[in-house]
Every structure is written in structure tokens, then in C-alpha cells.
Design a protein around this motif. Sequence first.
Motif, short mmCIF file in Angstrom:
data_model
loop_
_atom_site.label_atom_id
_atom_site.label_comp_id
_atom_site.label_asym_id
_atom_site.label_seq_id
_atom_site.Cartn_x
_atom_site.Cartn_y
_atom_site.Cartn_z
N ALA A 53 38.06 4.13 -1.63
CA ALA A 53 38.86 5.31 -1.98
C ALA A 53 38.18 6.57 -1.47
CB ALA A 53 39.05 5.38 -3.49
N GLY A 54 36.87 6.62 -1.56
CA GLY A 54 36.14 7.79 -1.09
C GLY A 54 36.16 7.93 0.42
N ARG A 55 36.32 6.81 1.12
CA ARG A 55 36.33 6.85 2.59
C ARG A 55 37.70 7.08 3.17
NH1 ARG A 55 32.99 2.20 1.99
NH2 ARG A 55 34.81 0.90 2.46
N THR A 56 38.76 6.92 2.36
CA THR A 56 40.12 7.06 2.88
C THR A 56 40.30 8.44 3.48
OG1 THR A 56 40.96 5.56 1.20
CG2 THR A 56 42.56 6.97 2.30
N ALA A 57 40.79 8.47 4.71
CA ALA A 57 40.96 9.75 5.41
C ALA A 57 42.27 9.74 6.18
CB ALA A 57 39.80 10.00 6.36
N GLY A 58 42.73 10.93 6.56
CA GLY A 58 43.95 11.04 7.35
C GLY A 58 45.16 11.20 6.47
N PRO A 59 46.28 11.68 7.03
CA PRO A 59 47.48 11.90 6.23
C PRO A 59 48.15 10.64 5.77
CG PRO A 59 47.94 12.25 8.55
CD PRO A 59 46.46 12.07 8.43
N ASP A 60 47.92 9.51 6.47
CA ASP A 60 48.58 8.26 6.10
C ASP A 60 47.65 7.12 6.46
OD1 ASP A 60 50.16 6.06 5.70
OD2 ASP A 60 51.96 6.97 6.55
N ALA A 61 47.32 6.30 5.48
CA ALA A 61 46.36 5.22 5.69
C ALA A 61 47.04 3.90 6.01
CB ALA A 61 45.48 5.04 4.46
N SER A 62 48.34 3.92 6.27
CA SER A 62 49.07 2.67 6.45
C SER A 62 48.57 1.87 7.64
CB SER A 62 50.57 2.94 6.61
OG SER A 62 50.80 3.75 7.74
N GLY A 63 47.97 2.54 8.62
CA GLY A 63 47.48 1.83 9.78
C GLY A 63 46.00 1.54 9.73
N ALA A 64 45.37 1.78 8.59
CA ALA A 64 43.94 1.57 8.46
C ALA A 64 43.62 0.09 8.62
CB ALA A 64 43.45 2.06 7.11
N PRO A 65 42.53 -0.21 9.34
CA PRO A 65 42.18 -1.61 9.52
C PRO A 65 41.73 -2.23 8.23
CG PRO A 65 40.42 -0.19 10.33
CD PRO A 65 41.56 0.70 9.99
N ALA A 66 42.05 -3.49 8.07
CA ALA A 66 41.66 -4.21 6.86
C ALA A 66 40.19 -4.59 6.93
CB ALA A 66 42.50 -5.47 6.72
N ARG A 67 39.57 -4.67 5.77
CA ARG A 67 38.19 -5.15 5.73
C ARG A 67 38.24 -6.66 5.62
NH1 ARG A 67 32.93 -3.13 2.35
NH2 ARG A 67 31.66 -4.96 2.76
N GLY A 68 37.82 -7.35 6.68
CA GLY A 68 37.88 -8.80 6.67
C GLY A 68 39.28 -9.28 7.00
N GLY A 69 39.40 -10.54 7.30
CA GLY A 69 40.70 -11.11 7.64
C GLY A 69 41.31 -11.85 6.47
#
Length: 209
Positions: free
Chosen positions: A95-111
Motif C-alpha cells: 500500500a505504501g509503494r502504490t503509485a500513479g493515478p491507476d494501479a490496474s496495470g501494476a505487475p503482480a508479485r509472483g505468478g
Amino acid sequence: MDSLPQILAFAGVVMLGSMSPGPDFAVVVRRSVQSGRGHGMAAAAGIAVGVFFWVVAAATGIAALLAASALAFTVVKVVGAAYLLYLGVRAWLAAGRTAGPDASGAPARGGRVSAFSEGLLTNALNPKVAIFMIALVPQFVSAGAGMAQVLTLSAAALVTNALWFGALANLVAVLRRFLARRRVRRAVDYVTGTALIGLGVHLAVSKAP
């Protein structure tokens, strides 16, 4: 226990237990928001496999031995609590690292394997699931039950959990466009992280039955 009504009754009770808010719920929701339907479904599958093995353990007496042994119960409890605390702190950090106007494209941690393992460990390291199954399973297993009967119950529990948590993952995925927005996703991370930490602390201080 070989009639369809009894199998459905068992599955219904398992479903009610699965629908109760807990660490499994938090893991599926967070994975689905963070990484999408596939990862949420993988976490749901891990949970379902964990429940499958707990039913087998309860039917064969392994879970009862765990509950009866103070040392074994404490070890599983401490490891399970530590794992929930780890997941909760990781959610807070995310949560603290979330950045940008929209996180929908953020890479997942792990598969998806990581998501599956997370669901499996969250369930398998929770001795409260063992206690629930110890109380439930004997009511549906006849004396001298064979492995076929045990596997039938276990399969019913697996399918039930897969359906419930799979439906939850799909519901969250449908809402992901909204839930993955920066502020909403941060809120989800904080809420699920807090829930996991709280559940971890609660598990750590719980006593053996």
C-alpha cells in the motif's frame, strides 16, 4: 455416508464455514485486486486443496492428534500466525509503494504458482480449520469408513471451496477496474493487511481445544 443428501448436507456446512470472513477470504480478495482473476482463482484453488487435506486428516485421525498434542498444535499455530503476519505486513508495504493515478496495470508479485501457494499455506497452517473439521467430519463418516468414503467427503469439500472462492475471485475481478484505482487499491491493501495481522495475532494467542 454414501447418500447424495448427506454429501450435499456436508458440502453445505463446509460452504457456510468457508463463507465466514477469515484469512482465506482476505487472501483471495487481495490477490484478485492485485493481479486479476487468474491469480485470485489460483489462490482459491490452493485454499480448496488445503481444505481437501484437512478433511482427510480429520477423517483419518491425524487432525485429532494435532489438536490433542499441545506441542504440535503450538508449532502449527505459531508458524501459521507468523505467516499471516508476514502477509499482512507485506500488504501494508505494498500500500505504501502504490503509485500513479491507476494501479490496474501494476505487475503482480509472483505468478499464479505463488498465489496458489499463498492460498494453500494460509489454509494448511490454520489449526482452527483442523478443529472445525474434527467437529464436523465424524458426523458424516460411518464407523470403519473406507478410503473411498473419506475421499468422497474430501472431494465435496474441495469442490465447495473452489466454487465459493472462485466465485469471489470472479466477482472481485469484475470490479477490478474500480478496485485497482490507486486510492481504492491502497485502501484494500491496508484493510486486508490489517485483517491478516489481526487474524495472525488472534491465532497466536489462541489456546488448544
